[in-house]
Design an enzyme around this catalytic site. Structure first.
Site, PDB file in Angstrom:
ATOM      1  CB  THR A 275      -0.852   0.048   1.322  1.00 58.83           C
ATOM      2  OG1 THR A 275      -0.271  -0.443   2.429  1.00 58.83           O
ATOM      3  CG2 THR A 275      -2.091  -0.939   1.087  1.00 58.83           C
TER       4      THR A 275
ATOM      5  CE  LYS B 285       0.311  -3.442   3.238  1.00 59.65           C
ATOM      6  NZ  LYS B 285      -0.248  -2.807   4.089  1.00 59.65           N
TER       7      LYS B 285
ATOM      8  CB  THR C 187       2.938  -8.553  10.218  1.00 63.36           C
ATOM      9  OG1 THR C 187       3.515  -7.354   9.363  1.00 63.36           O
ATOM     10  CG2 THR C 187       2.849  -9.827   8.980  1.00 63.36           C
TER      11      THR C 187
ATOM     12  CG  ASN D 233      -0.327   8.163   7.909  1.00 65.96           C
ATOM     13  OD1 ASN D 233      -1.037   6.986   7.801  1.00 65.96           O
ATOM     14  ND2 ASN D 233       0.961   7.972   8.111  1.00 65.96           N
TER      15      ASN D 233
ATOM     16  CB  SER E  74      -5.545  12.475  -1.975  1.00 63.35           C
ATOM     17  OG  SER E  74      -4.159  12.213  -1.595  1.00 63.35           O
TER      18      SER E  74
END
Length: 416
Positions: A162, A189, A200, A411, A416
């Site tokens: 991400t 990730k 995790t 963050n 957006s």
């Protein structure tokens, strides 16, 4: 930019019994891979741990339910055969609609693969509170199944990102004394919302060693407690944390079914190496991180005391911002030790070093310390905070990073 060594291993070993397919399904992102399917061999053992966050995501609920159903089945149907992973949307805080969509994606993959729906485990990561694009996932399944391959670990590591700036993958080989060889490969990730608690953000590790499922589950709990449960970036435990460990037993050898088995220790040590590397890669890639910080606590009366102290220091925004500014404001470390909640603590026994520089000895400024020494250490990209509680023999270690302006920017702009 990530801190320190984040290079992938020179060799990423395929794991016989695990095939991975990847595609750009458009779940959230355009023109990038975001959907991953793992196919797992029939005879494999699979273990899983999930988040302790009480507001867990719909796929986490489904994973738990499917694992419960698998335990109730005949031996031929006890293994999950597929893992279905999407990025970009967490499918969390989405109510029954999100739960049904998670079930429907599992059913769609089960129909295409001709397995039971409960043999599919779904995993999601991304934005919380938005309706997941079920149709994009279902449409992307064909492409994932068509490009299943044993050599797709690195591509999968990239696809589950991400806000990660780099894919996270590690791999190693286990050479036994009699010439036999096992392999361990894994991906993870995570870069923000990191304070895992039993898992995790997402982690998937596999070995071709033959390990009995009950033992594999015990090993996974121990491995995550030593790795993913010892990292923090921002103190936030995700709604979607999950970690899966697969043992395919691809070479038809005798099962490792206890810690007394001669193959147990070398296999466990190899798994431990991969788990710790994957966990620390998350910290090195922490959102906006400029420094990798190890908080090592010794001299505790109990491990719990050491863990409480280590996490209090690692979580502290004041400590983390001081490290970002390279400011040796060691009073912030002492304050965090004091409010940690450690049951056995005497402030007059606490000593602190930054790397090899003593700053606090038995509760007060070390007479040899100078601000220049502290400044020199704090300017390094990798720093160890040594905290000796002076109470006993227990130890624990937590890994964290600094807190920068960039963390806020990332963050603030995440959706957006």
């Amino acid at each position: 930019m990530p801190v320190g060594n984040i290079a992938p291993p020179k060799i990423i070993y395929p794991i016989d019994g695990v095939d991975i397919g990847i595609t750009a399904a458009g779940v959230r992102y355009k023109d990038r891979d975001d959907l991953v399917v793992f196919r797992i061999a029939d005879k494999a053992s699979v273990a899983c741990v999930t988040t302790s966050n009480q507001c867990c995501a719909a796929p986490v609920l489904v994973v738990r339910e499917h694992l419960d159903k698998l335990q109730q089945q005949t031996e031929q149907k006890q293994t999950p055969h597929y893992l279905l992973i999407n990025t970009g949307n967490a499918n969390a805080a989405t109510g029954d609609d999100g739960y049904q969509r998670a079930l429907q994606t599992c059913q769609a993959l089960a129909d295409k693969a001709q397995v039971a729906a409960y043999q599919v485990l779904p995993f999601s990561t991304g934005v919380i509170g938005e309706v997941i694009n079920r149709d994009a996932i279902v449409t992307g399944l064909d492409a994932c199944l068509q490009n299943l391959g044993a050599d797709n670990w690195a591509t999968a590591a990239n696809a589950i990102r991400t806000t990660d700036t780099v894919p996270k993958v590690d791999s190693t080989q286990v050479n036994l004394d009699d010439g036999r060889v096992y392999h361990v490969t894994g991906i993870s990730k995570g870069a923000g919302m990191i304070r895992p608690n039993m898992a995790t953000m997402l982690g998937f590790v596999a070995t071709d060693a033959p390990i009995a499922q009950p033992l594999l589950q015990q090993m996974l709990v121990e491995l995550t407690n030593q790795s993913f449960n010892r990292i923090t970036i921002d103190g936030d435990t995700s709604t979607n944390d999950c970690c899966v460990l697969i043992a395919t037993g691809a070479h038809n050898e005798q099962l490792i079914d206890s810690a007394d088995h001669p193959d147990y220790e070398p296999v466990f040590l190899a798994l431990q190496q991969v788990f710790l590397r994957l966990a620390t890669l998350i910290v090195r890639d922490g959102e906006g991180a400029t420094k990798f910080i190890t908080v090592k606590v010794t001299g505790g009366k109990t491990v719990a005391d050491c863990c409480d102290v280590a996490y209090a220091v690692a979580h502290s925004p004041l400590v983390k911002t001081a490290f970002f500014a390279s400011d040796p404001n060691w009073g912030r470390i002492i304050a965090a030790v004091g409010y940690s909640g450690a049951e056995h603590l005497d402030a007059n026994l606490v000593s602190v070093k930054l790397d090899d520089v003593a700053i606090c000895t038995r509760g007060q400024l070390d007479p040899s310390y100078s601000e220049a020494q502290g400044q020199a250490v704090m300017s390094r990209p990798e720093i160890t905070i040594h905290i000796d509680l002076g109470m006993g023999e227990a130890t624990d270690t937590v890994y964290t990073c600094d807190l920068s302006h960039e963390y806020v920017s990332i963050n603030a702009d995440y959706r957006s």
